[in-house]
Design a protein around this motif. Structure first.
Motif, short mmCIF file in Angstrom:
data_model
loop_
_atom_site.label_atom_id
_atom_site.label_comp_id
_atom_site.label_asym_id
_atom_site.label_seq_id
_atom_site.Cartn_x
_atom_site.Cartn_y
_atom_site.Cartn_z
N MET A 197 -22.73 9.99 -17.62
CA MET A 197 -21.73 10.03 -16.55
C MET A 197 -21.14 8.64 -16.38
N LYS A 198 -19.83 8.56 -16.34
CA LYS A 198 -19.14 7.29 -16.14
C LYS A 198 -18.80 7.12 -14.67
N VAL A 199 -19.07 5.93 -14.14
CA VAL A 199 -18.93 5.68 -12.71
C VAL A 199 -17.89 4.58 -12.47
N ILE A 200 -16.99 4.84 -11.52
CA ILE A 200 -16.02 3.84 -11.10
C ILE A 200 -15.94 3.87 -9.57
N SER A 201 -15.83 2.69 -8.96
CA SER A 201 -15.75 2.60 -7.50
C SER A 201 -14.37 2.08 -7.09
N VAL A 202 -13.88 2.58 -5.98
CA VAL A 202 -12.61 2.13 -5.41
C VAL A 202 -12.89 1.54 -4.04
N VAL A 203 -12.54 0.27 -3.83
CA VAL A 203 -12.82 -0.39 -2.56
C VAL A 203 -11.57 -1.10 -2.05
N GLY A 204 -11.50 -1.24 -0.74
CA GLY A 204 -10.38 -1.94 -0.10
C GLY A 204 -10.54 -1.87 1.40
N TYR A 205 -9.68 -2.58 2.11
CA TYR A 205 -9.70 -2.50 3.56
C TYR A 205 -9.28 -1.11 4.01
N LYS A 206 -9.62 -0.76 5.24
CA LYS A 206 -9.20 0.53 5.79
C LYS A 206 -7.67 0.63 5.79
N GLU A 207 -7.20 1.84 5.53
CA GLU A 207 -5.76 2.12 5.51
C GLU A 207 -5.03 1.33 4.44
N SER A 208 -5.74 0.95 3.37
CA SER A 208 -5.06 0.19 2.30
C SER A 208 -4.68 1.07 1.11
N ASN A 260 -6.93 3.54 -0.26
CA ASN A 260 -8.09 3.97 -1.04
C ASN A 260 -8.02 5.45 -1.38
N GLU A 261 -7.66 6.24 -0.36
CA GLU A 261 -7.69 7.69 -0.52
C GLU A 261 -6.73 8.16 -1.62
N SER A 262 -5.54 7.57 -1.68
CA SER A 262 -4.56 7.99 -2.68
C SER A 262 -5.01 7.61 -4.09
N VAL A 263 -5.66 6.45 -4.23
CA VAL A 263 -6.17 6.03 -5.54
C VAL A 263 -7.30 6.94 -5.99
N VAL A 264 -8.23 7.23 -5.07
CA VAL A 264 -9.34 8.13 -5.41
C VAL A 264 -8.81 9.51 -5.79
N SER A 265 -7.89 10.03 -5.01
CA SER A 265 -7.34 11.37 -5.29
C SER A 265 -6.66 11.42 -6.65
#
Length: 285
Positions: A1-12, A14-19
């Motif tokens: 399984m390949k793992v990648i994390s998406v991090v940033g300040y709130k409302e920056s 993150n959700e659109s990148v993850v989606s």
């Protein structure tokens, strides 16, 4: 399984990148997600599972729906950390895990905005980025390029997917773990380094040559790197064979050849000292 994390300040964003990652990675395999809900608590007392926790359960799984509508599974667990959650996804045989948050972890990270003091950054995006097709393809490529994470259960599932498994009468496994006590000496952790790409080539060669033996249908090997604490897993070997008599010699040969042939170096940390084991075993080098 390949793992990648998406991090940033709130409302920056993150959700659109993850989606975008999940939507596009699903075209290459199965995807699971983990999200850090900072400052938010799920109160199991407000749901039916609450009474089970009150009774002393450590994990509660609720299954809803019908055969006609499909089912949904919700799991609640006490004291589950990020590593445990990743292993749960890996155990399911998923191909990718996209993690939102956990900026202090050592996971490979796509960072949004000017977030500082973050380790293992593989790509950085400006805040509120427009996730256009070309950028999404770049991020998907980064996720696909990450090293594989395996659990023993995931390797067993992979072995079972081999069409040759129809000829198998046995699956055997070997798990090497960090020995804490050896006589009066206590080991707190080990650190492993691979000399790549030679280490991977060596493991592939061992695997291929073992598969040439009579009755051996599949051989899978995964050796971890980095710091591994006492009691934790170091190496997994999974072998499928036609008969049990062929299985056990192959498992034994596999681990002995890994130790003798693969350029993987081990540093040991005891209560008294730390040292590279290879230097102790081969002082003339």
């Amino acid at each position: 399984m390949k793992v990648i994390s998406v991090v940033g300040y709130k409302e920056s964003g993150n959700e659109s990148v993850v989606s975008a990652l999940v939507r596009n990675l699903s075209g290459f395999g199965t995807v699971g997600t983990i999200k850090y809900m900072e400052g938010q608590l799920l109160n199991p007392a407000e749901i039916n599972a609450g009474r089970h926790f009150d009774a002393g359960a450590d994990t509660v799984i609720e299954i809803t729906g019908t055969e006609a509508t499909g089912t949904e599974v919700v799991s609640f667990s006490r004291d589950l950390n990020l590593e445990d959650a990743l292993d749960l996804l890996c155990d399911q045989g998923l191909d990718f895990a996209v993690v939102e948050g956990f900026k202090e972890s050592n996971l490979p990270k796509i960072v949004i905005g000017d977030l500082k003091s973050v380790s293992n950054v593989v790509f950085r995006l400006p805040a509120d980025i427009d996730m256009h097709e070309e950028l999404t393809a770049t991020l998907v490529g980064i996720a696909i390029a990450q090293p594989d994470r395996y659990t023993l259960e995931a390797l067993i599932k992979k072995a079972r997917k081999n069409p040759a498994i129809r000829k198998a009468g046995a699956i055997g496994t070997f798990s090497g773990i960090v020995r804490e006590l050896a006589g009066n000496e206590r080991t707190s952790k080990l650190e492993f380094e691979k000399y790549e790409p030679e280490a991977s080539k060596s493991l592939d060669r061992i695997r291929d040559e073992l598969k040439q033996k009579e009755g051996i249908l599949e051989v899978l090997i995964h050796h971890k790197t980095g710091v591994i604490k006492a009691g934790e897993d170091i190496v997994y070997i999974v072998i499928a064979s036609a008969h049990r008599t062929e299985l056990f010699p192959a498992l034994s040969e596999a681990i002995e050849r890994i130790k003798a042939e693969a350029p993987i170096w081990k540093k040991e940390f005891t209560e008294e000292e730390e040292f590279w084991v290879h230097d102790r075993e081969h002082p003339e080098n």
